[in-house]
Design an enzyme around this catalytic site. Structure first.
Site, short mmCIF file in Angstrom:
data_model
loop_
_atom_site.label_atom_id
_atom_site.label_comp_id
_atom_site.label_asym_id
_atom_site.label_seq_id
_atom_site.Cartn_x
_atom_site.Cartn_y
_atom_site.Cartn_z
N HIS A 46 0.82 -1.21 0.00
CA HIS A 46 0.00 0.00 0.00
C HIS A 46 0.85 1.26 0.00
O HIS A 46 1.05 1.90 1.03
CB HIS A 46 -0.95 -0.01 1.20
CG HIS A 46 -2.10 -0.95 1.02
ND1 HIS A 46 -2.81 -1.49 2.06
CD2 HIS A 46 -2.68 -1.42 -0.11
CE1 HIS A 46 -3.77 -2.26 1.58
NE2 HIS A 46 -3.71 -2.24 0.27
N GLU A 131 -5.73 -7.98 3.70
CA GLU A 131 -5.17 -9.10 4.46
C GLU A 131 -6.28 -9.87 5.17
O GLU A 131 -6.27 -11.11 5.23
CB GLU A 131 -4.14 -8.60 5.49
CG GLU A 131 -3.51 -9.76 6.26
CD GLU A 131 -2.59 -9.31 7.39
OE1 GLU A 131 -1.91 -8.28 7.24
OE2 GLU A 131 -2.58 -10.00 8.42
N CYS A 196 3.16 -8.74 13.45
CA CYS A 196 4.51 -9.12 13.02
C CYS A 196 5.58 -8.26 13.68
O CYS A 196 5.30 -7.19 14.23
CB CYS A 196 4.60 -9.03 11.50
SG CYS A 196 4.70 -7.33 10.92
S1 SF4 Z 1 6.71 -8.17 7.70
FE1 SF4 Z 1 4.76 -7.53 8.66
S2 SF4 Z 1 4.27 -5.52 7.82
FE2 SF4 Z 1 5.83 -6.44 6.52
S3 SF4 Z 1 4.65 -7.41 4.89
FE3 SF4 Z 1 5.04 -8.97 6.44
S4 SF4 Z 1 3.26 -8.93 7.76
FE4 SF4 Z 1 3.22 -7.03 6.55
#
Ligand code: SF4
Length: 308
Positions: A46, A131, A196
């Site tokens: 995005h 997502e 994450c």
């Molecule tokens: S590391 Fe986290 S923020 Fe980056 S793409 Fe993967 S899930 Fe999304």
């Protein structure tokens, strides 16, 4: 002309995460490897700047597979896709390359495992985010329930056998509030979210600088979940004057009365060049002193997806 001093605190870490870097590299490599056209379903990450740069290199962005010819090459974005999209791609004999972040894939696997074990998944996340659509679409309708607010927990059937998963880019504190409500209804649940490392680290960094800043810019797109959460975290932790900007053109440099310390961070899909441009512009108006926050740079890399 005598310029006023402005201290700028840059968050570490900020900007691109491993999943975003991998997704962008996937598109770049696909453009080299496969014949024209190479399609990308949804914004690969995005961020308008990133998408525009990839368009310049030849990528064609689409929203649905109906828009493209059979046997084409298509890349799925870092946010992940429902199983129905993969089936649709197979029925059209597409050469599909899946750039879903491995950490989102981990959530998909959990949800599928829950379904196989007759456990209803509760997904904490934001409605309509790609997502969330992708994660909901890993299992049949009814096998997963979306919860976005504490109040929605009240409506859940207490007799269900549940496990919970989360969107990867939520606010750590907000999620913890929803978890507490779930735990009251389902006492056997253990706290273990799927937010994450990149989201957690960027939120931690902005939380640390917020009390020291008179203003904070979060560089990111209006549809970037993790960027919007960074603004909320900054406000909740002591900097009421925090806002999301896409690039330096949105900054009114004459509106800096009483601003002596400016904090800057960037969402996981925002490239560093956008921050460089802000710093260059700031030098036209202020004597700037730059300080880095105490966080650690990330050095994680993900392998490119199959087919690249
Ligand atoms: S590391 Fe986290 S923020 Fe980056 S793409 Fe993967 S899930 Fe999304």
């Amino acid at each position: 002309m005598n310029q006023r001093n402005l201290k700028i605190i840059l968050c570490i870490p900020r900007g691109f995460c491993a999943g975003v870097t991998r997704a962008i590299e996937t598109v770049e490599k696909a453009l080299e490897k496969f014949d024209y056209p190479v399609y990308v379903r949804h914004e690969i990450v995005h961020n308008k700047y990133v998408v525009d740069k990839l368009k310049e290199k030849g990528a064609i962005f689409i929203e649905e597979l109906d828009e493209i010819e059979d046997y084409s090459t298509v890349i799925f974005s870092a946010h992940g896709v429902p199983e129905s999209v993969k089936s649709h791609a197979n029925s059209k004999h597409l050469n599909s390359i899946d750039a879903t972040c491995p950490l989102v894939e981990k959530v998909h696997k959990k949800v599928k495992r829950n379904f196989e074990n007759n456990i209803t998944s509760i997904l904490i996340g934001h409605k309509n985010h790609p997502e969330v659509i992708g994660t909901m679409g890993q299992v049949p309708h009814g096998a997963i329930i979306l919860v976005s607010k504490v109040q929605e927990v009240e409506k859940l059937d207490p007799n269900l056998n549940v496990a919970y998963v989360t969107q990867t880019t939520l606010s750590v504190d907000e999620t913890s509030g929803i978890f507490k409500a779930l735990k009251q209804k389902y006492p056997y649940l253990k706290e273990d979210n799927d937010i994450c490392f990149a989201t957690t680290n960027r939120q931690k960094a902005v939380k640390e600088i917020a009390p020291k800043c008179d203003k904070i810019f979060v560089v990111g797109a209006p549809n970037s979940s993790n960027s919007k959460r960074l603004v909320e975290v900054a406000i909740e932790n002591g900097c009421k004057n925090a806002c999301l900007i896409q690039n330096e053109s949105e900054i009114d440099w004459n509106d800096f009365d009483n601003i002596n310390v400016l904090g800057i961070t960037a969402g996981a899909s925002a490239p560093e060049i956008l921050i460089d441009n802000i710093l260059k512009k700031a030098k036209n108006y202020f004597n700037i002193e730059i300080e880095n926050s105490d966080g650690k740079e990330e050095n994680l890399n993900f392998k490119l997806p199959k087919g690249i």
